[in-house]
Design a protein around this motif. Structure first.
Motif, PDB file in Angstrom:
ATOM      1  N   VAL A 142      48.638  46.625  33.575  1.00 17.99           N
ATOM      2  CA  VAL A 142      47.236  46.204  33.483  1.00 17.99           C
ATOM      3  C   VAL A 142      46.514  46.546  34.777  1.00 17.99           C
ATOM      4  CG1 VAL A 142      47.738  44.292  31.914  1.00 17.99           C
ATOM      5  CG2 VAL A 142      47.742  43.887  34.375  1.00 17.99           C
ATOM      6  N   PHE A 143      45.195  46.552  34.710  1.00 21.95           N
ATOM      7  CA  PHE A 143      44.378  46.560  35.910  1.00 21.95           C
ATOM      8  C   PHE A 143      44.230  45.108  36.346  1.00 21.95           C
ATOM      9  CE2 PHE A 143      42.906  50.645  34.070  1.00 21.95           C
ATOM     10  CZ  PHE A 143      43.192  51.460  35.153  1.00 21.95           C
ATOM     11  N   THR A 144      44.711  44.797  37.545  1.00 23.26           N
ATOM     12  CA  THR A 144      44.835  43.396  37.970  1.00 23.26           C
ATOM     13  C   THR A 144      43.495  42.709  38.175  1.00 23.26           C
ATOM     14  OG1 THR A 144      45.000  44.108  40.286  1.00 23.26           O
ATOM     15  CG2 THR A 144      47.061  43.846  39.053  1.00 23.26           C
ATOM     16  N   GLY A 145      42.414  43.473  38.301  1.00 25.35           N
ATOM     17  CA  GLY A 145      41.095  42.869  38.499  1.00 25.35           C
ATOM     18  C   GLY A 145      40.309  42.686  37.221  1.00 25.35           C
ATOM     19  N   VAL A 146      40.960  42.882  36.056  1.00 25.84           N
ATOM     20  CA  VAL A 146      40.304  42.677  34.761  1.00 25.84           C
ATOM     21  C   VAL A 146      41.084  41.586  34.027  1.00 25.84           C
ATOM     22  CG1 VAL A 146      39.543  43.754  32.612  1.00 25.84           C
ATOM     23  CG2 VAL A 146      39.613  45.100  34.715  1.00 25.84           C
ATOM     24  N   ASN A 178      41.288  32.528  35.397  1.00 22.01           N
ATOM     25  CA  ASN A 178      42.664  32.842  35.030  1.00 22.01           C
ATOM     26  C   ASN A 178      42.899  34.319  35.321  1.00 22.01           C
ATOM     27  OD1 ASN A 178      42.123  34.508  32.456  1.00 22.01           O
ATOM     28  ND2 ASN A 178      41.043  32.592  32.046  1.00 22.01           N
ATOM     29  N   GLY A 179      44.161  34.698  35.445  1.00 21.30           N
ATOM     30  CA  GLY A 179      44.502  36.089  35.745  1.00 21.30           C
ATOM     31  C   GLY A 179      44.363  36.389  37.223  1.00 21.30           C
ATOM     32  N   GLY A 180      44.250  37.672  37.548  1.00 21.74           N
ATOM     33  CA  GLY A 180      44.132  38.090  38.933  1.00 21.74           C
ATOM     34  C   GLY A 180      45.437  37.930  39.701  1.00 21.74           C
TER      35      GLY A 180
END
Length: 837
Positions: free
Chosen positions: A216-220, A416-418
């Protein structure tokens, strides 16, 4: 007579010529002899795409472009900056073999511009939307529109950045919605130190995805949904990187457009409504714009003000900052002196080491330096401390260490995420941080104590008031005045005071009596091992569900406190939300958000409602429950094993979205435990894993087993216990295994939702269910792997091994006993309990 016959023959010949002419024009190729003249066009063989002349709305300029046929959607333009001024243009193959656009005077206004071509070439429009120039004899591609895109990213197209050759394949926006000439914004994949995707405004960054970690793209944060579109990044590690995506049939046709405002949008075609649906935007929030808050600041669209300096930093220009002009960013409050003092021979640096403050769930800054993959996050910390230029680091299991030596730009806070970002600060800042934590801890402790004392005083007053009221009316419905009841309630209040409840309200017993119409039987939503659940409505109109402990229940204060402690700390869209609790006398109640569609078993096992759960809804429930379990196992602050996952404990909201409920049996894992042994076995037979039912061993894989049973029930529409008869001694697991071995899984699929077009998707879910119920816990996948399997991220699934409990349901039923004179559970479907002899 002869004249009439000749005349008829002449008209027949003319008609045939026109037909053949029309067929010639409708071909999908362009040659030097078969050219397109405005307003003619050609269509790809499948009829999806058309190449021809068009004019934007309110314009007389003519452009040569490709558009998507079902709805006029321009996806590529040839002469973007050189429009034709009239309708005399044509598209043909030049003498040199290039594809060209000519004006009425025969002048070339656009060309494919390939050197060293032979004159024998043709141009063909493929059904992928790609326009290719080919050698007629060999069929080799000489040029293709996919390598010279306009503003649309199509499935099968590749965007690329070639560091060695300095070449790029990128998207460029239209100047405005009615002018396809080159605009200000471009969309490209870059390989700086790590692959990222950027939107540029001229030469300035306007948006970025954050680093690619191989998945994944970690900033999305919403990147998981992109797996449905099959996004891929190919990186050779030498600065050359490609970006592509493919769509799967069930997701529908999709395209990605960079519009004239610099917003990158994912569009999916809705065939029923015959329109494009926007499913994702790059710029949904103010913080999505690159560097909104300047260097050393974090952007959070959910807060006001939006920008805040990182801990240990302060605004560079406080006057501008107060006026919400944030571009100048922030500066360090206390300089880093560790390296300077360590280099001074007269000063010891032993007690002045810098430290790191942790910033959770963020888009990490731009210009990260990647290092070799390491499995130890502590290595990143030591490497950064040893490098005096390093001011921050982050760690991702797929990337390894990332570090920063320049300004920290474009940090965005997510809910959430990142990734987690560790910012280097002076040791004095760490002291301040510890001091602040102490102040917060003391304040919270005192505040909690005050609230608990006030709640206890109010409870005493209310309890006495109700006791007098009940005694005066001679009511015997509730016991609120006896000494044992008061003692129980006191103990519960004391235990509640030891729990750091987050936004958990203590409800007044009288208000709950009013809300549920004195717990009238008509308001009962269901019955569980804890007791009945009532529907209620508070005075402000809010609907609630009240779970009231039954005196006949085998559960009590332990399960009540367990559920309060566990669920009050959890927040996830697929977990039911606990609003509060009530303890008065012997009354113990839990108050939840109201779920209008009750529980899952009321749908999949009820013939009158079963058809309402079409496969799309069922898959949404299957995936939602999986995400809820993954949150419990890995993503929440506590590692929690539910231990009683089943259809009746999955509640459905108004849109039939699933929420896991009933945490009375849940267990919190401590430290690094992966497996725990218990002497008290609780749960529901048929859903319990063999190692738990037989040996009292439970772990994440216990919930995975229960989830597998639930998945098979959803796919088949049958209870696991529906096979318990003399003619068919198999359980649902046994029946599924028998059909799997015979390579005939169709009889297992629920005929009320089965469709031949859905076979492969239902088959895949049944395959995953069988992997989850394998007899050996080590063979079962984790919930993270299950979600990847459901989303087809893991394409090739391993063959399942034999499930547990496949022979007879009667054998399982014979195990439902308690030690001594204990009775069977009043509700054996919901809770059974055994005790080791």
């Amino acid at each position: 007579m002869r004249i009439t016959t000749c005349t008829n023959l002449f008209f027949v010949l003319i008609t045939l010529c026109l037909v053949f002419l029309d067929v010639g024009i409708a071909t999908d190729i362009v040659t030097s002899s078969e050219f397109i003249k405005d307003p003619e066009n050609i269509t790809s063989r499948g009829g999806n795409f058309t190449l021809g002349f068009f004019s934007p709305e309110n314009s007389t300029n003519r452009y040569v472009g490709i558009w998507w046929q079902p709805l006029f959607t321009v996806i590529w333009v040839a002469n973007r900056n050189q429009p034709l001024r009239d309708s005399s243009g044509s598209v043909t193959i030049s003498d040199e073999g290039n594809l060209v656009v000519l004006n009425g005077q025969g002048q070339v206004i656009w060309s494919s511009n390939v050197s060293k071509l032979g004159s024998d070439s043709t141009c063909k429009l493929l059904d992928s939307g790609n326009l290719v120039l080919q050698e007629s004899k060999s069929g080799n591609n000489l040029w293709q529109s996919f390598e010279h895109p306009s503003h649309v990213f199509l499935p099968g197209m590749k965007l690329a950045s070639n560091k060695r050759e300095g070449a790029k394949i990128n998207l460029i926006s239209w100047r405005n919605p009615l002018n396809p000439s080159l605009g200000s914004f471009s969309f490209s994949v870059e390989r700086l130190s790590l692959p990222e995707v950027f939107i540029w405004n001229e030469t300035r960054p306007y948006w970025r995805t954050g680093p690619w970690n191989g998945k994944v793209f970690t900033g999305v944060p919403t990147m998981r949904s992109f797996y449905l579109s099959g996004i891929r990044v190919e990186d050779d590690g030498q600065g050359n990187v490609d970006l592509s995506y493919a769509y799967v049939d069930e997701a529908g046709f999709s395209i990605n457009i960079l519009n004239s405002q610099g917003n990158y949008q994912e569009l999916k075609w809705d065939g029923e409504k015959r329109e494009w649906l926007v499913t994702w935007n790059s710029h949904q929030l103010k913080c999505d714009v690159y560097g909104t808050c300047g260097p050393f600041a974090s952007c959070n669209s959910q807060k006001s003000p939006t920008c805040s300096c990182l801990r240990g930093f302060e605004p560079r220009n406080k006057e501008e900052w107060n006026r919400q002009i944030w571009t100048s960013g922030c500066v360090r409050r206390i300089p880093l002196l560790q390296c300077e003092r360590a280099n001074n021979l007269n000063t010891s640096a032993d007690n002045i080491a810098d430290g790191f403050l942790k910033l959770q769930m963020v888009k990490v800054p731009d210009f990260a330096d990647g290092s070799a993959l390491t499995l130890k996050p502590d290595t990143c910390r030591s490497q950064c401390l040893e490098n005096c230029s390093c001011i921050a680091y982050s760690y991702d299991a797929e990337i390894g260490c990332m570090s920063w030596t320049g300004n920290l730009i474009d940090i965005q806070q997510f809910s959430n995420g990142g990734l987690d970002l560790y910012i280097r600060v002076a040791h004095t800042e760490l002291d301040k941080e510890r001091h602040m934590r102490m102040i917060i801890t003391v304040t919270v402790t005192i505040g909690t104590a005050v609230v608990v004392v006030c709640a206890y005083i109010m409870w005493r007053k209310i309890s006495k008031h109700h006791a007098r009221k009940r005694n005066s009316k001679g009511s015997h419905q509730f016991n609120g005045g006896g000494t044992p009841a008061e003692s129980t309630s006191k103990n519960a209040i004391v235990e509640l005071s030891q729990v750091k409840l987050q936004e958990l309200s203590i409800f007044n017993f009288g208000k709950l009596v009013t809300a549920t119409n004195n717990f009238h039987p008509s308001n009962i939503l269901g019955q569980g091992g804890f007791g009945p659940v009532y529907k209620g409505q508070l005075q402000d109109g809010q609907e609630i569900a009240v779970k009231r402990l039954s005196r006949a229940s085998g559960q009590g204060l332990e399960e009540f406190m367990n559920e309060v402690v566990v669920i009050s700390k959890l927040q996830h869209r697929n977990l039911v939300r606990l609003l509060g609790c009530c303890i008065e006398g012997e009354e113990k109640m839990l108050i939840y958000e109201f779920m209008p569609n009750k529980s899952l078993d009321a749908y999949i096992f009820d013939p009158s409602k079963n058809e309402l759960l079409v496969w799309k809804k069922r898959f949404n429930i299957i995936e939602g429950v999986a995400r809820g379990l993954l949150y419990l196992h890995r993503d929440s602050r506590l590692k929690i094993i539910h231990r009683d996952l089943k259809a009746s404990n999955i509640l459905l909201d108004g849109e039939l979205n699933p929420k896991i409920s009933d945490f009375g049996m849940a267990k919190i894992f401590g430290g690094t435990d992966d497996q725990v042994n218990t002497r008290r076995i609780v749960g529901t037979y048929g859903y319990m894993s063999p190692e738990y039912a037989m040996l009292g061993l439970f772990s994440e894989k216990s919930d995975v087993f229960s989830y597998g049973v639930l998945l098979l029930e959803i796919a088949s529409g049958r209870r696991n216990s529906s096979f318990c008869d003399n003619e068919n001694p198999l359980t649902l697991l046994g029946f599924a295994w028998m059909q799997w071995k015979e390579n005939n899984i169709s009889p297992l699929m629920d005929p009320r939702v089965y469709d031949p077009d859905l076979y492969k998707y239902i088959f895949r879910c049944i395959h995953i269910g069988l992997l989850c119920v394998q007899e050996s816990a080590s063979d079962r996948p984790t919930m993270a792997a299950v979600i990847s399997m459901l989303n087809s991220e893991i394409v090739d699934l391993p063959p399942p091994r034999k499930p547990a409990f496949i022979l007879t349901q009667d054998m399982l039923g014979s195990m439902s006993f308690k030690k001594g004179n204990s009775l069977y559970s009043l509700n054996p479907v919901t809770i059974s309990e055994i005790q080791g002899r």
